[in-house]
Enzyme design. Structure first.
Site, PDB file in Angstrom:
ATOM      1  N   CYS A 175       0.825  -1.207   0.000  1.00  0.00           N
ATOM      2  CA  CYS A 175       0.000   0.000   0.000  1.00  0.00           C
ATOM      3  C   CYS A 175       0.860   1.260   0.000  1.00  0.00           C
ATOM      4  O   CYS A 175       0.361   2.351  -0.269  1.00  0.00           O
ATOM      5  CB  CYS A 175      -0.942   0.023   1.204  1.00  0.00           C
ATOM      6  SG  CYS A 175      -2.348  -1.090   1.032  1.00  0.00           S
ATOM      7  N   ASP A 185     -11.686  -3.887   2.294  1.00  0.00           N
ATOM      8  CA  ASP A 185     -12.488  -2.671   2.112  1.00  0.00           C
ATOM      9  C   ASP A 185     -13.988  -2.969   2.090  1.00  0.00           C
ATOM     10  O   ASP A 185     -14.797  -2.081   2.395  1.00  0.00           O
ATOM     11  CB  ASP A 185     -12.054  -1.918   0.850  1.00  0.00           C
ATOM     12  CG  ASP A 185     -10.830  -1.052   1.107  1.00  0.00           C
ATOM     13  OD1 ASP A 185     -10.736  -0.462   2.205  1.00  0.00           O
ATOM     14  OD2 ASP A 185      -9.972  -0.953   0.212  1.00  0.00           O
ATOM     15  N   GLY A 212     -10.724 -12.390 -14.320  1.00  0.00           N
ATOM     16  CA  GLY A 212      -9.770 -11.325 -14.072  1.00  0.00           C
ATOM     17  C   GLY A 212      -9.221 -10.759 -15.358  1.00  0.00           C
ATOM     18  O   GLY A 212      -9.717 -11.058 -16.448  1.00  0.00           O
ATOM     19  N   THR A 257      -5.261  -9.412 -17.195  1.00  0.00           N
ATOM     20  CA  THR A 257      -3.805  -9.305 -17.053  1.00  0.00           C
ATOM     21  C   THR A 257      -3.238  -8.264 -18.013  1.00  0.00           C
ATOM     22  O   THR A 257      -3.770  -8.051 -19.100  1.00  0.00           O
ATOM     23  CB  THR A 257      -3.111 -10.648 -17.375  1.00  0.00           C
ATOM     24  OG1 THR A 257      -3.464 -11.027 -18.707  1.00  0.00           O
ATOM     25  CG2 THR A 257      -3.535 -11.749 -16.430  1.00  0.00           C
ATOM     26  N   ASP A 316     -10.738   0.625   7.441  1.00  0.00           N
ATOM     27  CA  ASP A 316      -9.554  -0.202   7.630  1.00  0.00           C
ATOM     28  C   ASP A 316      -8.334   0.695   7.536  1.00  0.00           C
ATOM     29  O   ASP A 316      -8.350   1.750   6.896  1.00  0.00           O
ATOM     30  CB  ASP A 316      -9.492  -1.402   6.672  1.00  0.00           C
ATOM     31  CG  ASP A 316      -9.489  -1.039   5.204  1.00  0.00           C
ATOM     32  OD1 ASP A 316      -9.727   0.146   4.861  1.00  0.00           O
ATOM     33  OD2 ASP A 316      -9.251  -1.940   4.385  1.00  0.00           O
TER      34      ASP A 316
HETATM   35 CO    CO Z   1      -9.844   1.027   3.181  1.00  0.00          CO
HETATM   36 CO    CO Z   2      -8.382   0.539  -0.452  1.00  0.00          CO
END
Ligand code: CO
Ligand code: CO
Length: 351
Positions: free
Chosen positions: A20, A95, A142, A144, A230
């Site tokens: 992150c 999230d 998904g 790529t 979060d």
């Molecule tokens: Co968050």
């Molecule tokens: Co986020």
């Protein structure tokens, strides 16, 4: 140089920025989206949308049902591809939990260099799938992209009752602030990149990152909370500031009660830390009053960017002990880190 024939290439050595901490700075992001939605007619079914700085979007389908949608992906935060997959998936699912929602489906988001062995990608995807299974989430597919730097994450869709959304905006003066995971992940993973983190210190951080926030969500839902977010790239101080601003309140944080991962303080004292710490401090620090004499390393950790961090709840004082019991029963180690106050000069007063 990465040797592509090496059976165990170190994922974190292939990228410039990890986890992150690879987020755009909060200042750059707010500049980029400033005014973007001016004049766009609002949709009454958007319960939580852009510009609300919340964890996920919420869209009302009926009086009983709303969609929760989010996406999160980032470069490797650890060297092991399977663990990276687990961590990235746990982080993306978080999230939805932070909105009080139940994740149902997920899509992989993959950037991967075609020059690297596909076995690495398989391991990343297996780790992500394992976390989806643990969460009871169906992986649907998904996309790529052949990219020089590995990145992985999920787009996640879940549901929530429209009247039970945990937005950032519900914190009330008198609430307790309860955090469900210790902080220091950015510092430890940065140290590990340079080989400076002892193995047991890194292992504890990995265990924290790969832990789903599902148990924390279930505990919060069983007790009832006022607000939740979060704690990820913008740090404990950054995400708490966003919650307090959305709620129109302030808070006092007791620095001695903020749970730290083992080894984090020692590494911070040794001067190790990710670039995200300074960016978070530059953006959010003006609204945070730090006490004189606070250990500068501890101050840094308060702004340390987390990857797959814990849930931060604002809960009514009389429900605090019930929440702590429910979280402990879910095998988490929650901590009361402070209290919500009436709106004051600073968003956060650290004591
Ligand atoms: Co968050
Ligand atoms: Co986020």
């Amino acid at each position: 140089m990465t040797d592509t024939t090496d059976p165990k290439p170190r994922l974190t050595q292939m990228v410039s920025c990890a986890g992150c901490a690879a987020k755009l700075s909060p200042a750059a992001l707010s500049a980029a989206v400033k005014g973007l939605f001016a004049g766009v007619p609002s949709d009454p079914n958007v319960l939580v949308g852009f510009g609300m700085l919340d964890d996920a979007g919420v869209y009302k389908l009926s009086e009983e049902l709303a969609l929760v949608q989010t996406t999160d992906f980032f470069p490797p935060v650890v060297d092991d591809p399977y663990l990276f997959g687990e961590i990235a998936a746990a982080n993306a699912l978080s999230d939805v939990y932070a909105m009080g929602g139940t994740p149902l489906t997920a899509l992989n988001i993959v950037c991967f260099p075609s020059t690297q062995p596909t076995s690495i990608l398989s391991d990343i995807l297996r780790g992500g799938l394992a976390k989806c299974r643990e969460a009871g989430v169906a992986l649907l597919g998904g996309h790529t992209v052949d990219d020089p730097e590995i990145k992985f994450g999920l787009a996640v869709t879940g549901t929530v009752h429209p009247k039970q959304v945990w937005s950032n905006a519900g914190a009330l003066a008198g609430d307790s602030l309860v955090l469900t995971k210790p902080i220091g992940i950015g510092t430890i993973t940065t140290a590990a990149k340079s080989g400076l983190a002892p193995a047991d210190v890194l292992d504890a951080a990995i265990e924290t990152m790969r832990t789903l926030n599902k148990g924390a969500r279930d505990a919060g839902a069983s007790v009832g909370v006022h607000a939740c977010t979060d704690v990820t790239g913008f740090s404990l101080m950054g995400h708490l500031t966003q919650m307090l601003r959305a709620s129109g309140v302030s808070a006092r944080v007791d620095s001695s009660r903020v749970p730290l991962l083992p080894g984090a303080l020692e590494l911070a004292r040794a001067g190790v830390g990710p670039g995200g710490t300074a960016r978070n401090r530059a953006h959010f620090g003006g609204a945070v009053g730090l006490p004189e004499g606070l250990d500068p390393a501890l101050a840094d950790l308060l702004f340390d960017p987390q990857t797959s961090g814990g849930l931060l709840f604002a809960v009514a004082g009389e429900k605090q002990s019930a929440l702590l019991s429910a979280l402990t029963a879910a095998r988490l180690a929650p901590a009361v880190v402070g209290e919500v106050l009436e709106l004051g000069k600073d968003a956060i007063t650290v004591v």
